[in-house]
Design a protein around this motif. Structure first.
Motif, PDB file in Angstrom:
ATOM      1  N   GLY A   1     -51.459 -62.731  59.220  1.00 26.17           N
ATOM      2  CA  GLY A   1     -50.558 -63.379  58.264  1.00 26.17           C
ATOM      3  C   GLY A   1     -50.999 -63.155  56.829  1.00 26.17           C
ATOM      4  O   GLY A   1     -50.182 -62.837  55.949  1.00 26.17           O
ATOM      5  N   MET A   2     -52.295 -63.316  56.573  1.00 28.94           N
ATOM      6  CA  MET A   2     -52.806 -63.122  55.215  1.00 28.94           C
ATOM      7  C   MET A   2     -52.725 -61.659  54.795  1.00 28.94           C
ATOM      8  O   MET A   2     -52.426 -61.349  53.640  1.00 28.94           O
ATOM      9  N   MET A   3     -52.963 -60.763  55.752  1.00 28.63           N
ATOM     10  CA  MET A   3     -52.870 -59.335  55.431  1.00 28.63           C
ATOM     11  C   MET A   3     -51.429 -58.950  55.112  1.00 28.63           C
ATOM     12  O   MET A   3     -51.175 -58.147  54.205  1.00 28.63           O
ATOM     13  N   SER A   4     -50.490 -59.528  55.836  1.00 29.92           N
ATOM     14  CA  SER A   4     -49.071 -59.274  55.539  1.00 29.92           C
ATOM     15  C   SER A   4     -48.718 -59.806  54.156  1.00 29.92           C
ATOM     16  O   SER A   4     -47.947 -59.182  53.410  1.00 29.92           O
ATOM     17  N   GLY A   5     -49.300 -60.965  53.810  1.00 32.30           N
ATOM     18  CA  GLY A   5     -49.072 -61.532  52.483  1.00 32.30           C
ATOM     19  C   GLY A   5     -49.592 -60.623  51.385  1.00 32.30           C
ATOM     20  O   GLY A   5     -48.954 -60.450  50.338  1.00 32.30           O
ATOM     21  N   ILE A   6     -50.775 -60.027  51.613  1.00 33.67           N
ATOM     22  CA  ILE A   6     -51.343 -59.091  50.634  1.00 33.67           C
ATOM     23  C   ILE A   6     -50.445 -57.871  50.495  1.00 33.67           C
ATOM     24  O   ILE A   6     -50.185 -57.392  49.380  1.00 33.67           O
ATOM     25  N   GLU A   7     -49.937 -57.361  51.627  1.00 33.67           N
ATOM     26  CA  GLU A   7     -49.048 -56.196  51.580  1.00 33.67           C
ATOM     27  C   GLU A   7     -47.743 -56.536  50.862  1.00 33.67           C
ATOM     28  O   GLU A   7     -47.203 -55.721  50.108  1.00 33.67           O
ATOM     29  N   THR A   8     -47.233 -57.755  51.095  1.00 30.19           N
ATOM     30  CA  THR A   8     -46.012 -58.192  50.417  1.00 30.19           C
ATOM     31  C   THR A   8     -46.237 -58.274  48.913  1.00 30.19           C
ATOM     32  O   THR A   8     -45.406 -57.832  48.112  1.00 30.19           O
ATOM     33  N   LEU A   9     -47.375 -58.868  48.518  1.00 33.00           N
ATOM     34  CA  LEU A   9     -47.715 -58.955  47.097  1.00 33.00           C
ATOM     35  C   LEU A   9     -47.876 -57.570  46.494  1.00 33.00           C
ATOM     36  O   LEU A   9     -47.440 -57.313  45.361  1.00 33.00           O
ATOM     37  N   GLN A  10     -48.473 -56.672  47.261  1.00 26.28           N
ATOM     38  CA  GLN A  10     -48.654 -55.299  46.804  1.00 26.28           C
ATOM     39  C   GLN A  10     -47.294 -54.651  46.555  1.00 26.28           C
ATOM     40  O   GLN A  10     -47.085 -53.982  45.538  1.00 26.28           O
ATOM     41  N   GLY A  11     -46.360 -54.870  47.487  1.00 24.10           N
ATOM     42  CA  GLY A  11     -45.016 -54.322  47.321  1.00 24.10           C
ATOM     43  C   GLY A  11     -44.295 -54.918  46.127  1.00 24.10           C
ATOM     44  O   GLY A  11     -43.578 -54.215  45.403  1.00 24.10           O
ATOM     45  N   ALA A  12     -44.511 -56.227  45.911  1.00 21.60           N
ATOM     46  CA  ALA A  12     -43.875 -56.892  44.767  1.00 21.60           C
ATOM     47  C   ALA A  12     -44.412 -56.337  43.451  1.00 21.60           C
ATOM     48  O   ALA A  12     -43.653 -56.160  42.484  1.00 21.60           O
ATOM     49  N   LEU A  13     -45.710 -56.052  43.415  1.00 24.26           N
ATOM     50  CA  LEU A  13     -46.301 -55.484  42.203  1.00 24.26           C
ATOM     51  C   LEU A  13     -45.740 -54.094  41.932  1.00 24.26           C
ATOM     52  O   LEU A  13     -45.463 -53.734  40.782  1.00 24.26           O
ATOM     53  N   VAL A  14     -45.572 -53.304  43.000  1.00 17.71           N
ATOM     54  CA  VAL A  14     -44.996 -51.966  42.843  1.00 17.71           C
ATOM     55  C   VAL A  14     -43.577 -52.071  42.292  1.00 17.71           C
ATOM     56  O   VAL A  14     -43.191 -51.329  41.368  1.00 17.71           O
ATOM     57  N   THR A  15     -42.796 -53.004  42.818  1.00 16.55           N
ATOM     58  CA  THR A  15     -41.423 -53.199  42.334  1.00 16.55           C
ATOM     59  C   THR A  15     -41.419 -53.599  40.866  1.00 16.55           C
ATOM     60  O   THR A  15     -40.598 -53.117  40.077  1.00 16.55           O
ATOM     61  N   TRP A  16     -42.354 -54.476  40.492  1.00 19.07           N
ATOM     62  CA  TRP A  16     -42.445 -54.915  39.096  1.00 19.07           C
ATOM     63  C   TRP A  16     -42.813 -53.745  38.186  1.00 19.07           C
ATOM     64  O   TRP A  16     -42.256 -53.592  37.099  1.00 19.07           O
ATOM     65  N   VAL A  17     -43.743 -52.907  38.633  1.00 17.64           N
ATOM     66  CA  VAL A  17     -44.136 -51.734  37.848  1.00 17.64           C
ATOM     67  C   VAL A  17     -42.946 -50.800  37.680  1.00 17.64           C
ATOM     68  O   VAL A  17     -42.709 -50.260  36.591  1.00 17.64           O
ATOM     69  N   HIS A  18     -42.168 -50.633  38.742  1.00 15.91           N
ATOM     70  CA  HIS A  18     -40.996 -49.756  38.677  1.00 15.91           C
ATOM     71  C   HIS A  18     -39.971 -50.269  37.665  1.00 15.91           C
ATOM     72  O   HIS A  18     -39.239 -49.480  37.061  1.00 15.91           O
ATOM     73  N   SER A  19     -39.915 -51.597  37.501  1.00 17.96           N
ATOM     74  CA  SER A  19     -38.949 -52.176  36.562  1.00 17.96           C
ATOM     75  C   SER A  19     -39.369 -51.970  35.110  1.00 17.96           C
ATOM     76  O   SER A  19     -38.543 -52.090  34.199  1.00 17.96           O
ATOM     77  N   TRP A  20     -40.623 -51.677  34.896  1.00 16.75           N
ATOM     78  CA  TRP A  20     -41.139 -51.523  33.533  1.00 16.75           C
ATOM     79  C   TRP A  20     -41.450 -50.074  33.170  1.00 16.75           C
ATOM     80  O   TRP A  20     -41.406 -49.714  31.990  1.00 16.75           O
ATOM     81  N   LEU A  21     -41.789 -49.260  34.147  1.00 13.93           N
ATOM     82  CA  LEU A  21     -42.193 -47.885  33.863  1.00 13.93           C
ATOM     83  C   LEU A  21     -41.251 -46.893  34.528  1.00 13.93           C
ATOM     84  O   LEU A  21     -40.877 -47.058  35.683  1.00 13.93           O
ATOM     85  N   ALA A  22     -40.897 -45.857  33.770  1.00 18.89           N
ATOM     86  CA  ALA A  22     -40.072 -44.784  34.327  1.00 18.89           C
ATOM     87  C   ALA A  22     -40.938 -43.909  35.222  1.00 18.89           C
ATOM     88  O   ALA A  22     -42.168 -43.887  35.091  1.00 18.89           O
ATOM     89  N   PRO A  23     -40.333 -43.205  36.171  1.00 18.53           N
ATOM     90  CA  PRO A  23     -41.114 -42.309  37.035  1.00 18.53           C
ATOM     91  C   PRO A  23     -41.938 -41.327  36.208  1.00 18.53           C
ATOM     92  O   PRO A  23     -41.455 -40.763  35.232  1.00 18.53           O
ATOM     93  N   GLY A  24     -43.187 -41.146  36.594  1.00 19.42           N
ATOM     94  CA  GLY A  24     -44.081 -40.264  35.861  1.00 19.42           C
ATOM     95  C   GLY A  24     -45.493 -40.387  36.389  1.00 19.42           C
ATOM     96  O   GLY A  24     -45.768 -41.139  37.337  1.00 19.42           O
ATOM     97  N   THR A  25     -46.400 -39.680  35.751  1.00 22.16           N
ATOM     98  CA  THR A  25     -47.793 -39.668  36.204  1.00 22.16           C
ATOM     99  C   THR A  25     -48.426 -41.042  36.115  1.00 22.16           C
ATOM    100  O   THR A  25     -49.137 -41.476  37.032  1.00 22.16           O
ATOM    101  N   LEU A  26     -48.167 -41.773  35.005  1.00 18.68           N
ATOM    102  CA  LEU A  26     -48.762 -43.097  34.830  1.00 18.68           C
ATOM    103  C   LEU A  26     -48.297 -44.045  35.927  1.00 18.68           C
ATOM    104  O   LEU A  26     -49.103 -44.781  36.503  1.00 18.68           O
TER     105      LEU A  26
END
Length: 731
Positions: A318-343
């Motif tokens: 359960g906790m590992m799934s929570g970490i993966e969910t948080l990881q996915g949420a962070l990726v989504t947040w990064v995508h909302s702020w940064l355009a596709p690219g190396t950074l």
């Protein structure tokens, strides 16, 4: 003599199961500074507290029954006590901790400590048990006879802590005195003769304690270290001659030390400790009749281990799934702020994935060490080691190796960290080096992906299937191979006589929540702070190898277009959008082929071809170094399916089945599937495991050794499996 208002350095020393670690946490709280002494596996634990007179640094030394250092690891404690360890300040006070209910046995170590000529106080811990019994101790007379301050405490309840702090300051201000000798004149004369010879040979003046240890300790690490000096190469002969002269005068070593020390202890305790005759069959004894029984003890132990690992599996998932969910949420947040690219790729696939690869292990580590803390503190862990010792000895290990090895079936990282319960250096090192062979849960996705190439053959009316047999065999393979590996390691890398299994069975008690919390916190902090840094760096390096070189301009523009179209999507099927996604996957597949990672995979194809593999499998194996299961996403990218596929994805399974060599032969067949599974069952494809081995052994030598021997085993096993299966399959 130390200034009573200055900072002090204090060492806590005591036998195992005397509550030393509990007292350390009661004195210092958390967090503590945990590491390893340079070049050895001995753990260094430093804490500090402040009192009215200043700061006090507390060094928690490993539990020991004596200062007879037989290995370089054990010698570290002696070096710390003598001020010879450069990374630890010189000691001002020694706090000797003894189990108040077992004074005669515990004072043996105290008699050695007093010879160091460092101010010392004696703490009688677990005093609540004395108060609850009919035992009487005359503390004033005991203090006078021993010549030190005696303080009573119950560390698990933080009782006596302030008195200990006050006694430390008093002892530091008072200073030390030269204790009376416990040994006969003949022995002292031999010590003087040996010291004079060493001084004449160029060795500076040595402490009386160390000279005595040279004569008393068989296979002394101190003697081994000194005899490496050219001017002292005759030291072993001098020691042997001195022991022969002592034996001829009736003072045989090493029995002399035990006799003299216990005679002195008994003379000091006579009339001081009143222990009325008790019923020999106590409640603790009656419980032990069951828990250490050769049959029922094993059954109960198996039941407890089953419950522990079920809790780890259920709670951690359960906790590992929570970490993966948080990881996915962070990726989504990064995508909302940064355009596709190396950074963005660096942040997504390097930094966030790297941090995630560290934190994903934390739930299992924390839960495992919670149970270890509970089982140790209540007194059961010693019984478990006793029950399993007979079986584990046949495998070349000790009873204490069982829990770490079983833990490694879930994950080798907490399993290797759990080897800290093993005091014997040889047994601990061997357990660390074979633990990665246990088939951890990270290998399961690889097995599930490839099991589809195994025919669905069944026997006994469908009760037994070939796929189930293969899956079971993969999980058992590492355990079977670990037996000869452990024997070879003990025979050639860690030779020596098998240490006698000495295990004190402590009294049962309710675990202290504070102590358990401290141990969990300490292990979690240690993993994230030390091994986690290395794991993170490895993940970022692998990302870079899979990203560079290559022109990502086209794929970044395409990704940007896809994301814009997705934001405008109305929910209807968009064939054009799906075509762009397919093109994106193809571009990513081409880029990874041209990357450093892809080039490495193509370069090693001649090496892996005898295993039945093509370059794509080679790339997957290299990319899975941070974590074995990464091969799934890597193969998904290579086959233009995207990196978000899982092991049960039918598209990935179909792509593997359709993969062909240049001559039209299928790449993935039953022999190839078995070859890959055997390789992953035996290989060291886990950066986290190797980094934790480095952390626990304090040397790069052993993770490199582990990687080399396991990779060699995996290659040989895979080669044999592929060729044997090809012969049987064709036949």
């Amino acid at each position: 003599m130390a200034n009573p208002t200055s900072s002090l350095t204090v060492a806590l020393v005591g036998n195992p199961n005397t509550g030393k670690s509990t007292l350390f946490s009661a004195l210092c709280g958390v967090p503590a500074r945990v590491g390893n002494y340079p070049g050895v596996t001995v753990e260094k634990k430093l804490g500090k507290y402040r009192d009215d007179s200043g700061e006090v640094i507390v060094v928690d030394l490993p539990g020991t029954y004596s200062l007879s250092a037989r290995t370089m690891d054990e010698m570290v404690s002696v070096d710390v006590l003598l001020g010879r360890q450069s990374d630890v300040p010189k000691l001002d006070v020694i706090v000797a901790i003894a189990d108040a209910t077992n004074l005669e046995r515990n004072l043996y170590l105290f008699t050695q400590l007093r010879q160091l000529e460092i101010p010392i106080i004696l703490v009688l811990n677990m005093w609540d048990r004395v108060l609850a019994s009919s035992m009487k101790v005359d503390l004033a007379q005991l203090s006078e006879r021993l010549g030190v301050t005696v303080v009573v405490a119950t560390a698990s309840r933080s009782s006596g802590i302030q008195e200990i702090k006050a006694a430390i300051r008093t002892a530091a201000a008072k200073g030390s005195s030269t204790p009376e000798s416990l040994f006969p004149p003949e022995f002292q004369a031999e010590c003087d003769t040996l010291r004079d010879w060493m001084k004449a040979s160029g060795e500076p003046e040595m402490q009386s304690f160390l000279v005595q240890r040279l004569l008393l300790d068989i296979d002394s690490a101190h003697a081994q270290r000194l005899s490496k000096q050219p001017e002292l190469k005759e030291l072993p002969n001098r020691i042997a001659e001195a022991r022969a002269r002592l034996a001829s005068s009736g003072q045989r070593v090493p029995a002399l030390e035990t006799k003299c020390r216990y005679n002195w202890i008994r003379s000091r305790l006579a009339g001081v400790v009143d222990r009325p005759a008790e019923d020999t069959d106590t409640l603790s004894d009656r419980i032990d009749h069951v828990l250490t029984h050769r049959v029922w003890g094993l059954v109960i132990f198996a039941a407890i281990m089953f419950a522990v690992f079920q809790c780890i599996s259920t709670g951690a998932s359960g906790m590992m799934s929570g970490i993966e969910t948080l990881q996915g949420a962070l990726v989504t947040w990064v995508h909302s702020w940064l355009a596709p690219g190396t950074l963005r790729s660096l942040i997504d696939d390097g930094i966030i994935a790297g941090v995630g690869s560290v934190l994903i292990f934390l739930p299992q580590i924390l839960i495992l060490f919670f149970f270890i803390g509970v089982l140790e503190d209540c007194g059961y862990m010693a019984r478990a080691a006793f029950v399993m010792d007979k079986l584990m000895t046949k495998l070349g290990l000790s009873g204490k190796s069982f829990l770490p090895l079983m833990s490694s079936f879930a994950c080798a990282v907490p399993g290797i960290m759990a080897t800290r319960v093993i005091e014997n250096t040889r047994d601990r090192m061997i357990t660390i080096l074979v633990a990665p062979l246990m088939s951890c849960s990270a290998r399961l996705p690889v097995y599930i992906l490839l099991i589809s190439f195994i025919p669905e053959t069944h026997w006994l009316g469908g009760w037994i299937g070939l796929r189930g047999v293969v899956l079971f065999a993969m999980h058992v393979l590492g355990l079977v191979v670990a037996i000869p590996v452990a024997w070879l390691l003990k025979r050639f890398f860690f030779p020596g006589e098998t240490a006698a299994f000495v295990m004190e069975l402590p009294s049962y008690k309710l675990p202290s929540p504070k102590v358990v919390f401290y141990r969990v916190w300490e292990r979690g902090q240690s993993f994230v702070g030390r091994a986690g840094t290395l794991i993170f760096c490895t993940a970022v390096l692998v990302w870079a190898a899979g990203y560079f070189p290559g022109d990502h301009t086209e794929v970044h523009q395409l990704t940007r277009t896809i994301e814009q179209r997705e934001l405008q999507a109305t929910g209807d099927t968009d064939d054009e959008l799906e075509a762009m996604r397919a093109q994106e996957r193809q571009l990513n597949g081409a880029l990874i082929k041209g990357s450093l990672l892809g080039q490495a995979g193509q370069a090693i194809e001649p090496i892996v071809k005898p295993l039945g593999w093509d370059w794509r499998i080679g790339v997957g194996v290299i990319a899975s170094f941070p974590a074995r299961e990464v091969i799934i996403a890597t193969l998904g990218t290579i086959y233009s399916l995207g990196g978000d596929v899982d092991e049960e994805d039918s598209g990935l399974q179909d792509a593997l089945a359709s993969s062909r060599w240049e001559d039209g032969r299928p790449v993935y067949t039953l022999p190839v599937a078995l070859s890959i599974m055997v390789f992953f069952a035996l290989c060291a494809q886990c950066a986290a495991t190797l980094m934790v081995i480095k952390r626990e052994t304090n040397s790069w030598r052993w993770p490199i050794f582990t990687f080399v021997y396991m990779t060699t085993l995996a290659y040989v096993g895979s080669f044999i499996t592929y060729n044997l299966a090809s012969w049987v399959w064709v036949g």
